[in-house]
Design an enzyme around this catalytic site. Structure first.
Site, PDB file in Angstrom:
ATOM      1  N   CYS A 193       0.881  -1.173   0.000  1.00 60.12           N
ATOM      2  CA  CYS A 193       0.000   0.000   0.000  1.00 60.12           C
ATOM      3  C   CYS A 193       0.913   1.216   0.000  1.00 60.12           C
ATOM      4  O   CYS A 193       1.709   1.398  -0.914  1.00 60.12           O
ATOM      5  CB  CYS A 193      -0.973  -0.035   1.181  1.00 60.12           C
ATOM      6  SG  CYS A 193      -0.198  -0.130   2.810  1.00 60.12           S
ATOM      7  N   ARG A 198      -2.360  -0.909   5.436  1.00 58.94           N
ATOM      8  CA  ARG A 198      -3.473  -1.517   4.706  1.00 58.94           C
ATOM      9  C   ARG A 198      -3.076  -2.875   4.134  1.00 58.94           C
ATOM     10  O   ARG A 198      -3.858  -3.834   4.170  1.00 58.94           O
ATOM     11  CB  ARG A 198      -3.948  -0.571   3.596  1.00 58.94           C
ATOM     12  CG  ARG A 198      -4.606   0.691   4.126  1.00 58.94           C
ATOM     13  CD  ARG A 198      -4.932   1.681   3.023  1.00 58.94           C
ATOM     14  NE  ARG A 198      -3.754   2.387   2.533  1.00 58.94           N
ATOM     15  CZ  ARG A 198      -3.790   3.339   1.609  1.00 58.94           C
ATOM     16  NH1 ARG A 198      -4.952   3.691   1.053  1.00 58.94           N
ATOM     17  NH2 ARG A 198      -2.689   3.955   1.221  1.00 58.94           N
ATOM     18  N   SER A 199      -1.859  -2.971   3.638  1.00 61.05           N
ATOM     19  CA  SER A 199      -1.410  -4.249   3.082  1.00 61.05           C
ATOM     20  C   SER A 199      -1.019  -5.242   4.167  1.00 61.05           C
ATOM     21  O   SER A 199      -0.671  -6.382   3.864  1.00 61.05           O
ATOM     22  CB  SER A 199      -0.253  -4.041   2.099  1.00 61.05           C
ATOM     23  OG  SER A 199       0.853  -3.429   2.727  1.00 61.05           O
TER      24      SER A 199
END
Length: 206
Positions: A193, A198-199
């Site tokens: 990300c 987020r990742s």
């Protein structure tokens, strides 16, 4: 309010290096040794990892466990929201740090450097999962030095993988979604990300 009884809090900031221009890089070895010492890390420890947002920070911590070569862990699907929805108990007791720094060996395999990714671009057995929002992926929204996405990356925004009707548990149809995106078990999957928050979720799912 509170936490699962016996749980130890890890400040998300301590899972990142926190320095520009790439604050999401891996912390230093000394920082990780201090963090895991406070948690009471030992080779036989079994971690149950959760957060209150669907898995982003929990996934990042699991990445850290992979980096230190510790495979004894579980993810609490749905995290604190699912725990509360089941009417299970919470605690406000804050456990004291266990001890000082512990020696760790860091492993490169869970991390893809820019140079490594550049060397693999276009490979048939590589899938790149961009966990950012669609406008970041398209370049309409620019929050980095450059807009757009890594060539060949597919976009599936991280929160779309959470089942809102099941207290942010991972969607039951994620295997089918990933297959439709070309993110399959026979490929090396690299997910990213902006800061690997987020990742963290997509690392967990992939």
């Amino acid at each position: 309010a509170g936490h699962i009884p016996g749980a130890r809090f890890v400040d998300p900031k301590r899972t990142q290096l926190g320095q520009p221009p790439a604050p999401g890089l891996l912390p230093t070895k000394a920082q990780l040794e201090a963090l895991f010492g406070e948690l009471g890390h030992n080779p036989g420890a079994v971690y149950v990892v959760y957060d209150d947002e669907g898995g982003g920070w929990a996934g990042r911590f699991i990445w850290l466990l992979d980096v230190i070569g510790h495979s004894k862990y579980h993810y609490l699907d749905g995290g604190l929201l699912s725990w509360q929805a089941e009417g299970l108990p919470l605690s406000t007791d804050v456990p004291a740090p266990v001890g000082g720094p512990v020696p760790l060996t860091l492993h490169d395999e869970p991390t893809a450097t820019r140079e490594y990714l550049q060397s693999r671009l276009g490979a048939a057995d590589l899938a790149i999962w961009d966990a950012r929002g669609p406008t970041e992926y398209s370049g309409e929204k620019v929050v980095a030095a450059k807009g757009g996405h890594i060539p060949g990356a597919v976009n599936f925004e991280w929160t779309a993988g959470m089942d809102q009707a099941r207290n942010l548990r991972i969607r039951k149809d994620m295997p089918q979604i990933l297959e439709s995106l070309g993110i399959t078990p026979d490929k090396e999957v690299i997910t990213h990300c902006q800061t690997h928050h987020r990742s963290g979720f997509t690392y967990l799912v992939a």
